[in-house]
Design an enzyme around this catalytic site. Structure first.
Site, PDB file in Angstrom:
ATOM      1  N   ASP A 163       0.733  -1.176   0.054  1.00  0.00           N
ATOM      2  CA  ASP A 163      -0.038  -0.017   0.015  1.00  0.00           C
ATOM      3  C   ASP A 163       0.812   1.234  -0.010  1.00  0.00           C
ATOM      4  OD1 ASP A 163      -2.252  -1.692  -0.100  1.00  0.00           O
ATOM      5  OD2 ASP A 163      -2.324  -1.736   2.285  1.00  0.00           O
ATOM      6  N   LYS A 188       1.930   2.264  -5.188  1.00  0.00           N
ATOM      7  CA  LYS A 188       2.384   1.513  -6.405  1.00  0.00           C
ATOM      8  C   LYS A 188       1.456   1.918  -7.484  1.00  0.00           C
ATOM      9  CE  LYS A 188       2.344  -2.383  -4.328  1.00  0.00           C
ATOM     10  NZ  LYS A 188       2.060  -1.862  -2.873  1.00  0.00           N
ATOM     11  N   GLY A 236      -4.500  -4.416  -3.867  1.00  0.00           N
ATOM     12  CA  GLY A 236      -5.549  -3.096  -4.246  1.00  0.00           C
ATOM     13  C   GLY A 236      -4.864  -2.089  -4.548  1.00  0.00           C
ATOM     14  N   HIS A 237      -4.701  -1.561  -5.715  1.00  0.00           N
ATOM     15  CA  HIS A 237      -3.868  -0.487  -6.179  1.00  0.00           C
ATOM     16  C   HIS A 237      -4.782   0.669  -6.873  1.00  0.00           C
ATOM     17  CE1 HIS A 237      -0.241  -3.380  -7.216  1.00  0.00           C
ATOM     18  NE2 HIS A 237      -0.686  -3.246  -6.074  1.00  0.00           N
ATOM     19  N   GLN A 285       1.980  -6.150  -2.953  1.00  0.00           N
ATOM     20  CA  GLN A 285       2.515  -6.339  -1.717  1.00  0.00           C
ATOM     21  C   GLN A 285       3.663  -5.452  -1.665  1.00  0.00           C
ATOM     22  OE1 GLN A 285       1.507  -9.476  -3.380  1.00  0.00           O
ATOM     23  NE2 GLN A 285      -0.541  -8.583  -2.944  1.00  0.00           N
TER      24      GLN A 285
HETATM   25  P1  GDP Z   1      -0.796   0.508  -3.609  1.00  0.00           P
HETATM   26  O1  GDP Z   1      -1.187  -1.010  -2.979  1.00  0.00           O
HETATM   27  O2  GDP Z   1       0.841   0.520  -3.379  1.00  0.00           O
HETATM   28  O3  GDP Z   1      -0.963   0.830  -4.951  1.00  0.00           O
HETATM   29  O4  GDP Z   1      -1.377   1.605  -2.911  1.00  0.00           O
HETATM   30  P2  GDP Z   1      -2.879   1.616  -2.118  1.00  0.00           P
HETATM   31  O5  GDP Z   1      -3.673   2.332  -3.378  1.00  0.00           O
HETATM   32  O6  GDP Z   1      -3.299   0.448  -1.677  1.00  0.00           O
HETATM   33  O7  GDP Z   1      -2.896   2.815  -1.021  1.00  0.00           O
HETATM   34  C1  GDP Z   1      -2.131   4.071  -1.361  1.00  0.00           C
HETATM   35  C2  GDP Z   1      -3.348   5.180  -1.060  1.00  0.00           C
HETATM   36  O8  GDP Z   1      -2.821   6.433  -0.851  1.00  0.00           O
HETATM   37  C3  GDP Z   1      -4.467   5.346  -2.084  1.00  0.00           C
HETATM   38  O9  GDP Z   1      -5.713   5.780  -1.494  1.00  0.00           O
HETATM   39  C4  GDP Z   1      -3.831   6.300  -2.995  1.00  0.00           C
HETATM   40  O10 GDP Z   1      -4.815   6.997  -3.700  1.00  0.00           O
HETATM   41  C5  GDP Z   1      -3.417   7.225  -1.552  1.00  0.00           C
HETATM   42  N1  GDP Z   1      -1.975   7.889  -2.296  1.00  0.00           N
HETATM   43  C6  GDP Z   1      -0.871   7.753  -3.192  1.00  0.00           C
HETATM   44  N2  GDP Z   1       0.203   8.533  -3.312  1.00  0.00           N
HETATM   45  C7  GDP Z   1      -0.521   9.580  -2.400  1.00  0.00           C
HETATM   46  C8  GDP Z   1       0.067  10.685  -1.766  1.00  0.00           C
HETATM   47  O11 GDP Z   1       1.468  11.327  -2.053  1.00  0.00           O
HETATM   48  N3  GDP Z   1      -0.602  11.648  -1.016  1.00  0.00           N
HETATM   49  C9  GDP Z   1      -1.771  11.047  -0.429  1.00  0.00           C
HETATM   50  N4  GDP Z   1      -2.455  11.865   0.299  1.00  0.00           N
HETATM   51  N5  GDP Z   1      -2.422   9.980  -0.772  1.00  0.00           N
HETATM   52  C10 GDP Z   1      -1.690   8.975  -1.582  1.00  0.00           C
HETATM   53  P1  IMO Z   2      -0.945  -4.247  -2.249  1.00  0.00           P
HETATM   54  O1  IMO Z   2      -0.336  -4.710  -3.586  1.00  0.00           O
HETATM   55  C1  IMO Z   2      -0.998  -4.760   2.104  1.00  0.00           C
HETATM   56  C2  IMO Z   2      -0.993  -8.737   3.712  1.00  0.00           C
HETATM   57  C3  IMO Z   2      -2.301  -9.093   4.338  1.00  0.00           C
HETATM   58  C4  IMO Z   2      -1.651 -10.038   5.218  1.00  0.00           C
HETATM   59  C5  IMO Z   2      -0.569 -10.569   4.681  1.00  0.00           C
HETATM   60  C6  IMO Z   2      -0.714 -12.068   4.128  1.00  0.00           C
HETATM   61  O2  IMO Z   2      -2.187  -3.283  -2.342  1.00  0.00           O
HETATM   62  O3  IMO Z   2       0.226  -3.277  -1.643  1.00  0.00           O
HETATM   63  P2  IMO Z   2      -2.685 -12.711   1.770  1.00  0.00           P
HETATM   64  O4  IMO Z   2      -3.927 -12.617   1.786  1.00  0.00           O
HETATM   65  O5  IMO Z   2      -1.819 -12.253   0.846  1.00  0.00           O
HETATM   66  O6  IMO Z   2      -2.126 -14.247   2.298  1.00  0.00           O
HETATM   67  O7  IMO Z   2      -2.221 -11.864   3.327  1.00  0.00           O
HETATM   68  O8  IMO Z   2      -0.075  -9.813   3.692  1.00  0.00           O
HETATM   69  N1  IMO Z   2      -1.184  -8.018   2.460  1.00  0.00           N
HETATM   70  C7  IMO Z   2      -1.061  -6.885   1.995  1.00  0.00           C
HETATM   71  N2  IMO Z   2      -0.976  -5.647   2.471  1.00  0.00           N
HETATM   72  N3  IMO Z   2      -1.072  -4.508   0.743  1.00  0.00           N
HETATM   73  C8  IMO Z   2      -1.426  -5.456  -0.090  1.00  0.00           C
HETATM   74  O9  IMO Z   2      -1.217  -5.600  -1.276  1.00  0.00           O
HETATM   75  C9  IMO Z   2      -1.431  -6.863   0.509  1.00  0.00           C
HETATM   76  N4  IMO Z   2      -1.490  -8.264   0.136  1.00  0.00           N
HETATM   77  C10 IMO Z   2      -1.364  -8.994   1.188  1.00  0.00           C
HETATM   78  O10 IMO Z   2      -2.807  -7.865   5.038  1.00  0.00           O
HETATM   79  O11 IMO Z   2      -1.010  -9.287   6.598  1.00  0.00           O
HETATM   80 MG    MG Z   3      -2.981  -1.572  -1.880  1.00  0.00          MG
END
Ligand code: GDP
Ligand code: IMO
Ligand code: MG
Length: 431
Positions: free
Chosen positions: A13, A16, A40-41, A225
């Protein structure tokens, strides 16, 4: 001109999705190579938010080829829903824009049932998985009983493999996990329907990538991840079940290492984690609450609230080394506005000793106390800043200090979720 891998440098999270979407205009092909819909991206384009779980984060750009590589485990139901939603929004206008590896493994209902039942039985000791069947699907792959897309496409192979799996899994589900048995016919018919909907996307993606790269096409490898969730290099056993690091891109996309020239690590300017497991810089008080609120730290896949803490330079430096990161994109710097002092964790203290390298021991990690260096904060909002020199001086110093401690260049600073809320310092595709 380089091919670039985007890899999470923390516990997932990190942003990416945003960075992949941002760099997609530089690439021709975007490849997911591991994980599944545990990811979840989030992409925010013109104020509109899209969350992708399986389709690569290049899908919002017209005419980019999106590939789901052999290292991904695919829940076909989730993928079909995602494709349909993207098509309804005017993306993936023809099926050639998305290719699925014939060798990618298929997540089956028993994988989800086992994942959920095990977590229930673990009680307080649970891993906190996403419950999507990821671990059990990878277990079957390694146990050599998994069902790949190529198997699903052959009716006799599929029936045979499904029957054997259901027989075995039902014994385990009933006797050990105290769950209900699953029925062959129901699952078979459902998956035949999925097969019909997905078969046109399935191909030899490793070969396709090779042909395209030879023709001069540029590739963006999209990690899911993060390094600290890597099955080898993360906080085992509180990890996911795939190889999340750059090395995983070679086996999971089916390319040689010489095809990846730049590796960009994505890291938040602080730290978050979802699920269980050690987290030395976690903040359980009001500062953690502020980070969660200001950073909207709620999971993009499960909606769970993310645990929040200060930047952990030990973890990110470990990620830099493990991945051969050539640069870091530092995200969510805007979220730190308003803190008077911002600590950076530069070492752990355990049993009276200072530790400066990421420990393998779960016990040490659980009990490690962070050692902090304190930086001055700033009060100005950053979301409209587009040049590094326009950042408040103490924000510039914070970024430069992190850069020094982790030992690699920061090539991008993100100051908001929007595509445009970005300060680009260096374009990795031009290296
Ligand atoms: P990922 O799994 O690495 O793609 O990240 P996620 O989408 O799960 O979580 C990142 C969250 O931070 C999302 O809600 C993005 O919209 C938000 N986000 C990304 N970059 C920034 C930033 O620079 N500032 C803020 N406030 N939010 C951001
Ligand atoms: P993105 O790509 C954050 C975490 C789960 C749990 C552990 C194992 O959005 O960054 P799993 O279901 O993979 O067997 O769970 O890994 N986890 C993540 N945490 N971002 C993710 O993906 C994750 N995918 C799995 O919360 O701790
Ligand atoms: Mg994510």
């Amino acid at each position: 001109m380089a091919n670039v891998a985007i890899i999470g440098a923390q516990w997932g999270d990190e942003g990416k999705g945003k960075v992949v979407d941002l760099f997609t205009h530089e690439a021709d092909i975007i490849v997911r190579f591991q994980g599944g819909n545990n990811a979840g991206h989030t992409l925010v384009v013109d104020g509109k938010k899209t969350v992708l779980h399986l389709v690569p984060s290049g899908a919002l750009h017209p005419d980019k080829l999106c590939i789901i590589g052999n290292g991904v485990v695919v829940d076909p139901e989730v993928l079909i829903a995602e494709i349909e939603a993207l098509k309804a929004q005017g993306h993936l206008v023809h099926s050639e824009l998305l290719r699925i590896s014939e060798q990618a493994h298929v997540i089956m209902p028993y994988h989800k049932a086992i994942d959920l039942a095990r977590e229930r039985l673990r009680g307080k000791g649970k891993i906190g998985t996403t419950g999507r069947g990821i671990g059990p699907a990878y277990e079957d792959k390694v146990a050599r009983v998994g069902i790949r897309f190529v198997d699903l496409l052959e009716e006799d192979t599929f029936r045979d493999k499904l029957r054997k799996n259901i027989e075995e899994k039902n014994i385990y589900l009933k006797a050990i996990l105290k769950e209900k048995a699953l029925h062959f016919d129901k699952i078979h018919d459902k998956y035949v329907d999925y097969r019909d909907k997905l078969k046109d996307y399935v191909t030899n993606t490793g070969l396709l990538l090779d042909q395209e790269m030879r023709a001069g096409k540029r590739v963006l490898f999209e990690g899911a991840q993060g390094t600290l969730l890597d099955v080898d290099h993360g906080t085992y056993p509180y990890v996911t079940s795939s190889s999340t690091i750059t090395g995983g891109a070679c086996s999971g996309a089916g390319v040689g290492p010489q095809n990846i020239q730049q590796v960009i690590g994505i890291s938040k300017a602080y730290t978050t984690r979802v699920g269980s497991g050690p987290f030395p810089t976690e903040l359980n008080g009001p500062d953690g609450e502020t980070l969660r609120r200001e950073g909207a730290e709620f999971g993009a896949t499960t909606g769970r609230s993310r645990r929040c803490g200060w930047f952990d330079a030990i973890g990110v430096r470990h990620a830099v080394r493990m991945n051969g990161m050539t640069g870091i994109a530092l995200t969510k710097l805007d979220v730190l506005t308003g803190f008077k002092k911002i600590p950076i964790c530069t070492a752990y203290r355990y049993d009276g000793n200072l530790i400066t390298e990421f420990p393998a021991s779960s016990k040490v990690m659980q009990k490690a106390d962070p050692v902090y260096e304190e930086m001055d904060g700033w009060s100005e909002p950053l979301d409209n800043v587009r040049n590094f020199s326009d950042l408040p001086k103490s924000a510039q110093k914070y970024v430069r200090r992190i850069e020094k401690i982790i030992g690699t260049e920061i090539i991008l600073v993100s100051v908001g979720p929007g595509r445009e809320q970005t300060i680009l310092l260096k374009n990795p595709f031009e290296e």
